[in-house]
Design a protein around this motif. Structure first.
Motif, PDB file in Angstrom:
ATOM      1  N   SER A 141       0.811  -1.219   0.000  1.00 15.28           N
ATOM      2  CA  SER A 141       0.000   0.000   0.000  1.00 15.28           C
ATOM      3  C   SER A 141       0.842   1.266   0.000  1.00 15.28           C
ATOM      4  O   SER A 141       0.496   2.257  -0.653  1.00 15.28           O
ATOM      5  N   HIS A 142       1.949   1.262   0.752  1.00 13.54           N
ATOM      6  CA  HIS A 142       2.708   2.498   0.963  1.00 13.54           C
ATOM      7  C   HIS A 142       4.138   2.453   0.455  1.00 13.54           C
ATOM      8  O   HIS A 142       4.837   3.478   0.519  1.00 13.54           O
ATOM      9  N   GLY A 143       4.617   1.308  -0.023  1.00 14.54           N
ATOM     10  CA  GLY A 143       6.026   1.195  -0.352  1.00 14.54           C
ATOM     11  C   GLY A 143       6.824   0.841   0.896  1.00 14.54           C
ATOM     12  O   GLY A 143       6.276   0.660   1.982  1.00 14.54           O
ATOM     13  N   THR A 144       8.135   0.769   0.754  1.00 16.19           N
ATOM     14  CA  THR A 144       8.975   0.303   1.860  1.00 16.19           C
ATOM     15  C   THR A 144       9.370   1.465   2.770  1.00 16.19           C
ATOM     16  O   THR A 144      10.543   1.856   2.848  1.00 16.19           O
ATOM     17  N   VAL A 145       8.375   2.013   3.459  1.00 10.06           N
ATOM     18  CA  VAL A 145       8.627   3.136   4.375  1.00 10.06           C
ATOM     19  C   VAL A 145       8.351   2.762   5.819  1.00 10.06           C
ATOM     20  O   VAL A 145       8.414   3.619   6.697  1.00 10.06           O
ATOM     21  N   SER A 146       8.072   1.498   6.087  1.00 11.55           N
ATOM     22  CA  SER A 146       7.698   1.115   7.448  1.00 11.55           C
ATOM     23  C   SER A 146       8.429  -0.119   7.940  1.00 11.55           C
ATOM     24  O   SER A 146       8.074  -0.653   8.987  1.00 11.55           O
ATOM     25  N   GLY A 147       9.456  -0.559   7.203  1.00 14.64           N
ATOM     26  CA  GLY A 147      10.143  -1.762   7.649  1.00 14.64           C
ATOM     27  C   GLY A 147      11.632  -1.767   7.434  1.00 14.64           C
ATOM     28  O   GLY A 147      12.346  -2.562   8.031  1.00 14.64           O
ATOM     29  N   ASP A 148      12.140  -0.897   6.605  1.00  6.93           N
ATOM     30  CA  ASP A 148      13.560  -0.890   6.287  1.00  6.93           C
ATOM     31  C   ASP A 148      14.198   0.452   6.649  1.00  6.93           C
ATOM     32  O   ASP A 148      13.508   1.470   6.763  1.00  6.93           O
ATOM     33  N   ILE A 149      15.510   0.449   6.793  1.00 10.34           N
ATOM     34  CA  ILE A 149      16.241   1.630   7.237  1.00 10.34           C
ATOM     35  C   ILE A 149      16.111   2.831   6.284  1.00 10.34           C
ATOM     36  O   ILE A 149      15.940   3.963   6.747  1.00 10.34           O
ATOM     37  N   PRO A 150      16.171   2.656   4.960  1.00 10.14           N
ATOM     38  CA  PRO A 150      16.284   3.834   4.080  1.00 10.14           C
ATOM     39  C   PRO A 150      15.205   4.897   4.268  1.00 10.14           C
ATOM     40  O   PRO A 150      15.519   6.089   4.252  1.00 10.14           O
ATOM     41  N   ALA A 151      13.940   4.514   4.417  1.00 11.64           N
ATOM     42  CA  ALA A 151      12.862   5.510   4.433  1.00 11.64           C
ATOM     43  C   ALA A 151      12.014   5.435   5.690  1.00 11.64           C
ATOM     44  O   ALA A 151      10.880   5.905   5.694  1.00 11.64           O
ATOM     45  N   ILE A 152      12.561   4.888   6.767  1.00 12.72           N
ATOM     46  CA  ILE A 152      11.757   4.712   7.977  1.00 12.72           C
ATOM     47  C   ILE A 152      11.302   6.050   8.558  1.00 12.72           C
ATOM     48  O   ILE A 152      10.202   6.171   9.094  1.00 12.72           O
ATOM     49  N   SER A 153      12.136   7.093   8.450  1.00  8.57           N
ATOM     50  CA  SER A 153      11.727   8.408   8.958  1.00  8.57           C
ATOM     51  C   SER A 153      10.595   8.984   8.132  1.00  8.57           C
ATOM     52  O   SER A 153       9.663   9.591   8.681  1.00  8.57           O
ATOM     53  N   ASP A 154      10.651   8.813   6.812  1.00 10.38           N
ATOM     54  CA  ASP A 154       9.571   9.301   5.948  1.00 10.38           C
ATOM     55  C   ASP A 154       8.253   8.649   6.346  1.00 10.38           C
ATOM     56  O   ASP A 154       7.216   9.304   6.433  1.00 10.38           O
ATOM     57  N   GLY A 155       8.288   7.339   6.572  1.00  6.51           N
ATOM     58  CA  GLY A 155       7.078   6.646   6.963  1.00  6.51           C
ATOM     59  C   GLY A 155       6.567   7.088   8.322  1.00  6.51           C
ATOM     60  O   GLY A 155       5.365   7.269   8.514  1.00  6.51           O
ATOM     61  N   ALA A 156       7.489   7.281   9.278  1.00  2.79           N
ATOM     62  CA  ALA A 156       7.084   7.682  10.628  1.00  2.79           C
ATOM     63  C   ALA A 156       6.446   9.066  10.623  1.00  2.79           C
ATOM     64  O   ALA A 156       5.443   9.309  11.303  1.00  2.79           O
ATOM     65  N   VAL A 157       7.022   9.980   9.855  1.00  2.00           N
ATOM     66  CA  VAL A 157       6.446  11.326   9.769  1.00  2.00           C
ATOM     67  C   VAL A 157       5.084  11.281   9.081  1.00  2.00           C
ATOM     68  O   VAL A 157       4.127  11.936   9.511  1.00  2.00           O
ATOM     69  N   ARG A 158       4.966  10.492   8.015  1.00  2.00           N
ATOM     70  CA  ARG A 158       3.680  10.335   7.324  1.00  2.00           C
ATOM     71  C   ARG A 158       2.619   9.801   8.276  1.00  2.00           C
ATOM     72  O   ARG A 158       1.486  10.297   8.323  1.00  2.00           O
ATOM     73  N   LEU A 159       2.977   8.803   9.046  1.00  2.46           N
ATOM     74  CA  LEU A 159       2.055   8.223  10.018  1.00  2.46           C
ATOM     75  C   LEU A 159       1.643   9.252  11.060  1.00  2.46           C
ATOM     76  O   LEU A 159       0.451   9.407  11.360  1.00  2.46           O
TER      77      LEU A 159
END
Length: 484
Positions: free
Chosen positions: A421-439
């Protein structure tokens, strides 16, 4: 040599002060703004986060920065959250050292800042990849320096959904307790909605004769044993390397493909544009991209392969598919496309799958959550992707039947299965901050909308003056003629 090289490292105490200063400059964290509510005499949390690994800590930091009251609950002891110091067996992380991970855009929270504060800039330049246990030490510091509220040794027994809040049943210190929260975030890792995938042939073997690569397996017990490792990914190489280092007599990697993947195709799309834009893609593109990556697979790191191949008793058996397995006396007999093989132990490095039955506390969610298979699986798509949850814009679960499960939208899937649904922004190091801010922004927005009447009333009741009436001399119409 740069100006910073050659200097004595500043130390963690100085870095901690720098973190505090940068947060102060950014006016972070924001003051709590959600109206406090009590249920049965207990405070209602804004957000309860299940898990305190990397994703859980990143989510907690982002939610805290935006002014929400969030608490993490993790079943493991303090300092052993996530896989890094428990079941992970790689020597170093696979990600480049320069990725900023969970730092949330704050320079002093990066791994590099933490590393250089202790070892200096010259050592940073010499560092190739981040040692696995050092990454865990960094996450421990991250939690402490941000003063995140993490409750360890808390095991979630159930999540009960409600229209206004969710109720968590939690086992801790030998007692059952209940915690209520308006939103719940599942930061439960790569196997966050299930568990390990193990081929059916394992069913014909005694459980003590095989393990999944994610199990807390005693590799010292493999000394002098003939070990089969099924798979060719990073975890397979890590498992094989660990077995060889523990003194296994021999290790055979049983690899179905005739060759090991050489190129990480997903890496070619790993840029800010894809991080920001993936969630807006139409369904057919999401199926196409993820099915392609699933077919191509991700290669193991070169260093992990060399860790195995330097042993003369390691054998890479490519083009070897498993057909069946049985016990013959004390030996495991495996029938493969390359013939019959005999082993003492098998390690399945075969990944993870969504398996709701393996997560009983998610039973109410599992009964109603819509999956990608409910949208229809294209004929040329990877069928396994259909088991992933079909999430909304806030990573929230959505019901199969609209309106059928009030409160389901209050639970957010911030773990690896969100990738479809969102891409790899909630499980891997590269974009974890992007996902956390989006959440955090999405959850904050929903809380604001839900409480808009209270916020409007707060505005109406606000009474702190900014001017006092003594800043000028008023002239009323009856006091002076109007100039012509």
């Amino acid at each position: 040599m740069t100006a910073d090289q050659g200097k004595v490292p500043e130390g963690l105490a100085a870095l901690n002060r720098r973190v505090a200063r940068e947060l102060e400059l950014l006016t972070l964290p924001a003051a709590p703004w959600v109206p406090q509510r009590d249920i049965a005499g207990e405070p209602l949390l804004d957000v309860a986060i299940i898990g305190a690994g990397m994703a859980g800590l990143a989510a907690a930091g982002a939610l805290r920065n935006i002014g929400l009251r969030a608490v993490n609950f993790d079943r493991r002891p303090k300092g052993f959250e996530g896989p890094w110091a428990t079941t992970a067996r790689m020597e170093t992380l696979r990600s480049p050292k320069t990725l900023t991970g969970p730092a949330l855009g704050i320079p002093s929270l990066t791994f590099r800042a933490w590393f250089e504060a202790q070892f200096g800039a010259e050592d940073w330049e010499r560092l190739d990849k981040i040692p696995r246990l050092m990454w865990m030490d960094y996450l421990r510091w991250f939690r402490d320096v941000l003063r995140l509220d993490v409750r360890n040794d808390h095991d979630i027994a159930a999540i009960h959904l409600g229209a206004d809040y969710a109720t968590l049943e939690i086992d801790a210190a030998g007692k059952r307790q209940r915690v209520r929260a308006r939103h719940v975030v599942l930061a439960t890792g790569r196997d966050g909605l299930g568990g390990p995938f193990v081929p059916a042939i394992a069913d014909s073997l005694p459980r003590e004769r095989w393990a999944h690569s994610s199990d807390a397996n005693d590799y010292a017990a493999l000394r002098g044993k003939r070990v089969a490792v099924v798979g060719a990914g990073a975890s397979a190489m890590d498992s094989a390397g660990t077995a060889l280092e523990a003194g296994a007599e021999r290790v055979d990697l049983l690899i179905r493909r005739r060759d090991i993947p050489r190129i990480n195709r997903g890496k070619g799309m790993g840029h800010p544009g894809s991080i920001a834009g993936y969630r807006y893609l139409p369904d057919d593109w999401k199926w196409r991209i993820n099915s392609y990556i699933a077919r191509e697979q991700v290669p193991p790191p070169r260093a992990s392969v060399l860790r195995v191949s330097r042993y003369p008793n390691a054998f890479f058996r490519q083009g070897t598919a498993l057909h069946s397995a049985r016990m013959d006396g004390d030996e495991i007999v495996v029938e493969t496309s390359a013939g019959t093989m005999r082993f003492d132990f098998i390690i399945f490095s075969t990944g993870f799958r969504v398996d709701w039955d393996n997560r009983p506390f998610l039973a109410e969610i599992a009964a109603s959550a819509r999956l990608w298979s409910d949208r229809g699986v294209p004929a040329d798509a990877d069928a396994g992707l259909g088991s992933l949850p079909d999430l909304g814009t806030a990573f929230e679960f959505q019901p199969k039947i609209p309106g059928a499960c009030p409160g389901l939208e209050r639970v957010h899937c911030f773990c690896y299965p969100a990738m479809m649904s969102h891409g790899t922004v909630s499980g891997d190091i590269p974009a974890i901050s992007d996902g956390a801010v989006r959440l955090s922004q999405a959850v904050a927005a929903r809380l604001f909308v839900e409480d808009v009447e209270a916020h409007f009333a707060r505005g109406q009741e606000y009474s702190e003056p900014e001017i006092f009436g003594d800043e000028w001399e008023p002239i009323l119409p009856e006091q002076a003629a109007v100039p012509v």
